[in-house]
Design a protein around this motif. Structure first.
Motif, mmCIF file in Angstrom:
data_model
loop_
_atom_site.group_PDB
_atom_site.id
_atom_site.type_symbol
_atom_site.label_atom_id
_atom_site.label_comp_id
_atom_site.label_asym_id
_atom_site.label_seq_id
_atom_site.Cartn_x
_atom_site.Cartn_y
_atom_site.Cartn_z
ATOM 1 N N UNK A 255 0.831 -1.202 0.000
ATOM 2 C CA UNK A 255 0.000 0.000 0.000
ATOM 3 C C UNK A 255 0.868 1.256 0.000
ATOM 4 N N UNK A 256 2.000 1.174 0.695
ATOM 5 C CA UNK A 256 2.909 2.330 0.723
ATOM 6 C C UNK A 256 3.481 2.590 -0.664
ATOM 7 N N UNK A 257 3.847 1.524 -1.357
ATOM 8 C CA UNK A 257 4.340 1.670 -2.734
ATOM 9 C C UNK A 257 3.248 2.290 -3.613
ATOM 10 N N UNK A 258 2.046 1.754 -3.485
ATOM 11 C CA UNK A 258 0.925 2.258 -4.288
ATOM 12 C C UNK A 258 0.654 3.738 -4.015
ATOM 13 N N UNK A 259 0.928 4.172 -2.777
ATOM 14 C CA UNK A 259 0.683 5.576 -2.424
ATOM 15 C C UNK A 259 1.831 6.482 -2.859
ATOM 16 N N UNK A 260 2.864 5.893 -3.452
ATOM 17 C CA UNK A 260 3.929 6.714 -3.999
ATOM 18 C C UNK A 260 5.162 6.841 -3.114
ATOM 19 N N UNK A 261 5.157 6.175 -1.961
ATOM 20 C CA UNK A 261 6.353 6.192 -1.114
ATOM 21 C C UNK A 261 7.440 5.324 -1.733
ATOM 22 N N UNK A 262 8.689 5.689 -1.491
ATOM 23 C CA UNK A 262 9.798 4.797 -1.784
ATOM 24 C C UNK A 262 9.882 3.790 -0.646
ATOM 25 N N UNK A 263 9.825 2.526 -0.970
ATOM 26 C CA UNK A 263 9.834 1.499 0.080
ATOM 27 C C UNK A 263 11.085 0.635 -0.094
ATOM 28 N N UNK A 264 11.824 0.504 0.988
ATOM 29 C CA UNK A 264 13.047 -0.298 0.955
ATOM 30 C C UNK A 264 13.017 -1.298 2.098
ATOM 31 N N UNK A 265 13.821 -2.344 1.940
ATOM 32 C CA UNK A 265 13.973 -3.308 3.030
ATOM 33 C C UNK A 265 15.171 -2.887 3.874
ATOM 34 N N UNK A 266 15.022 -2.963 5.173
ATOM 35 C CA UNK A 266 16.110 -2.592 6.088
ATOM 36 C C UNK A 266 16.383 -3.764 7.017
ATOM 37 N N UNK A 267 17.610 -4.226 7.016
ATOM 38 C CA UNK A 267 17.978 -5.314 7.931
ATOM 39 C C UNK A 267 18.443 -4.714 9.252
ATOM 40 N N UNK A 268 18.031 -5.315 10.343
ATOM 41 C CA UNK A 268 18.389 -4.771 11.651
ATOM 42 C C UNK A 268 19.910 -4.821 11.864
ATOM 43 N N UNK A 269 20.509 -3.666 12.141
ATOM 44 C CA UNK A 269 21.952 -3.676 12.433
ATOM 45 C C UNK A 269 22.228 -4.379 13.764
ATOM 46 N N UNK A 270 23.391 -4.975 13.864
ATOM 47 C CA UNK A 270 23.721 -5.750 15.056
ATOM 48 C C UNK A 270 23.635 -4.933 16.359
ATOM 49 N N UNK A 271 24.076 -3.675 16.381
ATOM 50 C CA UNK A 271 23.965 -2.932 17.651
ATOM 51 C C UNK A 271 22.524 -2.786 18.134
ATOM 52 N N UNK A 272 21.562 -2.832 17.208
ATOM 53 C CA UNK A 272 20.169 -2.743 17.650
ATOM 54 C C UNK A 272 19.680 -4.095 18.177
ATOM 55 N N UNK A 273 20.188 -5.174 17.602
ATOM 56 C CA UNK A 273 19.878 -6.497 18.187
ATOM 57 C C UNK A 273 20.378 -6.564 19.621
ATOM 58 N N UNK A 274 21.600 -6.115 19.814
ATOM 59 C CA UNK A 274 22.190 -6.178 21.152
ATOM 60 C C UNK A 274 21.450 -5.254 22.121
ATOM 61 N N UNK A 275 21.045 -4.091 21.608
ATOM 62 C CA UNK A 275 20.320 -3.158 22.465
ATOM 63 C C UNK A 275 19.000 -3.769 22.923
#
Lengths: 420, 420
Positions: A255-275
């Protein structure tokens, strides 16, 4: 769209009053009537004000607000969901309650909280199916809005206590940047995590509520989707999300793509896993300090799980606590870097819809990282599972970028509705 | 050395008990007797416990502690220095009070605070000259230690409320890194600044107190002066320091050189100047939120200056507050850089000795920057002016480097004494 009860729309009420089509006393009476009609089954309120003051003036005049019973009120009992505080009458309001009164709102009652805003549930049921949990710890605030008893409510989040009940009850729940809303006069559990938050029917409604409560420019503004990058956030916790929730996240991205947003995949960085892993120890240790005095005095009237949590918190070594805080700090650095590339992240608000049963308030695994990071987050309601129980998608933005978050999330909320 | 009253030495008392030369009940009785003998003139206590519990066990067993009456105690009245709270009896202890009890300390009484820990003074006098202010807002805590009534006391600092009274009364006052000591259960004034702090006769004593209270390794350790760089901090506020204070700072620097430390001059970076200027607005705005509920209820029993402070705080715009917080954040970045080159900074603790008169508690201009930065600071007592009134030199270190600070400051304290 979930086939839920009719909700009161804060933005519409505010507009009706400002254009002379609704009077504050009538608006508050609507809430009083709804509470009288519905709360015998929902049990969202721990206390209902007998004859609450109604202001004729102020940006929130006529808006009846439910306040989580973890905040002090001088004119209503404040029991923190605990028998130890039965009949407690504080001398003054909590800061956020005074703020709401100064804005003209009516404090119509205190909403049910789990014991000390931890995990032991109160009597509230999920308005969408009374055999399911409303989530917690802000159980009553979410359910009071979802069932159409009030247009707005105040809650708190230390792990996932705003976003999760909002998702389970199919309402918007907004956890602002850390310290945007004052917490003085709340019963603290883990002060570096405790964050006041807001509930309303939709993201647009909760943004208007936030703006009028704080005097900050937070109401959702127009969004040029072509300039906004939305990141779908891939973290290990996604493996624990159920099929319906993963499907909802996928639909949200489409739906975000259809609404014209740029949509990307983001992998969780390791420091956020640890946090994320550090959250539990920080919460435990701070709860040991903040609620140790209650353990010393009221141990007998505590639930075993609260007692155990405080006791184990008192055993955490300062070294372990400091190590956990360092992980949190590194996580905040990584979060800043992450938001150099995306404006808003989308993740599930919870692993799925509200579980059946009232003994558990569900799982905060998708929420506690963002509480620890202090970044603003909002539950966007609108999806549902096969049983018509609400599912929520959580949007998260950079610390301090609350207005961007609410504006983009409100636009996404429309996009999700259009996509159905 | 100031010709002050004989103080109780916490480290010596602790050692005497641990080697069997002193019994906890006798140690506490010493404080009770001293209070009975002295407090009629000093007025350090707002309340003295009638029959305080004495623990036989625990790292602080036998240590009688005065607790600033801004912290809740379940067994003693808690009045926040305000007639609005006369007779107030909280349900539980503040977190730091519970921590002290769990360590075996005896809460012997509540010490005088200015009203809400702001500027309206209580009845406490300076033990070195009863016509002079003891400083504030932790007036009673500093005076109780200085007059030899207790070996240790607890206070708070939002501007300069630990370091300044410690300097004026000639005792060690330690403001730890932000959040090192819990503030849950204190009457908050400006939550992002409110910091709990400790008082004892010397830096070595206050470090032992901190270690035994928290379970953290904070007791002053051996220092190899040749590896330590001490920076004498040159900020615009120095122009407002009196001759005696500037001389004391010079003597401190010379003594540090004589003790083998590397001593350098450090000019205040501009972001720290700007951060200092931001302190007032942050304090005001947060006080408006945190104490607005008191203004709504108890305006009539407030002093005009407290009432005015809260009122003006309520007028601060969110934009101005956010701008001030951004300046503070930049300041913290500059402080980190500063401590890449020096281990400890030396600055005056106050513009001079305690001013004559009891209507003002003195000037926090040398303290508020470090409160806002969250960096640990300690008043090193030992200097005096021509009238034999105490002068204090303040040592400051990097956030989280509390043990380094206390160790270096303790070594400096010896060096100052040797140089006299």
């Amino acid at each position: 769209m979930t086939a839920g009860p009719a909700m009161m729309r804060l933005a519409a009420l505010v507009e009706a009053r400002e254009t002379g089509r609704a009077r504050p006393d009538h608006m508050v009476a609507l809430s009083r009537d709804a509470i009288a009609r519905l709360d015998g089954r929902i049990h969202a309120f721990a206390h209902v004000a007998e004859d609450p003051a109604v202001s004729a003036e102020g940006p929130l005049a006529g808006i009846a607000i439910g306040v989580k019973d973890i905040f002090d009120t001088y004119d209503q009992p404040t029991c923190y969901g605990s028998p130890a505080y039965a009949g407690n009458r504080p001398a003054t309001d909590a800061a956020i309650v005074a703020l709401a009164r100064r804005a003209g709102a009516t404090i119509i009652g205190k909403t049910v909280t789990t014991e000390f805003a931890y995990f032991e549930p109160g009597p509230t049921v999920n308005p969408h199916n009374h055999a399911h949990t409303p989530g917690g710890s802000s159980s009553g605030s979410a359910a009071a809005v979802a069932s159409g008893m009030v247009p707005a409510a105040i809650g708190t989040q230390t792990g996932g206590s705003v976003i999760r009940p909002a998702a389970f009850c199919g309402v918007a729940g907004y956890k602002p940047s850390y310290r945007l809303l004052p917490t003085t006069g709340m019963k603290h559990f883990a002060p570096s995590l405790d964050t006041a938050g807001l509930f309303a029917a939709s993201v647009a409604d909760v943004a208007v509520f936030a703006e009028r409560l704080t005097g900050r420019a937070l109401a959702a503004g127009p969004v040029d989707a072509s300039t906004i990058t939305v990141g779908v956030y891939f973290c290990p916790q996604l493996d624990g999300a159920d099929e319906a929730m993963r499907l909802a996240l996928e639909q949200a991205a489409e739906a975000a793509v259809a609404a014209g947003f740029t949509v990307v995949a983001v992998a969780e960085p390791r420091p956020l896993m640890l946090a994320r892993e550090a959250h539990g120890l920080i919460q435990d240790c701070e709860a040991g300090l903040a609620c140790g005095p209650d353990l010393d005095r009221f141990s007998d009237s505590m639930s075993p799980r609260l007692r155990e949590a405080i006791r184990s918190g008192l055993m955490v070594s300062p070294q372990d606590y400091d190590d956990a805080r360092r992980l949190a700090k590194r996580g905040r650095g990584a979060a800043r870097t992450l938001f150099d590339d995306v404006d808003v992240l989308l993740t599930p608000s919870a692993p799925g819809a509200a579980p059946e049963g009232l003994a558990s308030t569900g799982d905060p695994r998708f929420n506690k990282l963002w509480t620890l990071m202090g970044t603003p987050a909002v539950n966007i309601p609108g999806f549902s599972d096969a049983a018509h129980m609400p599912l929520g998608v959580q949007a998260v933005a950079r610390f301090g970028h609350d207005r961007t978050l609410l504006s983009v999330a409100s636009r996404l909320e429309q996009a999700f509705a259009e996509a159905r």
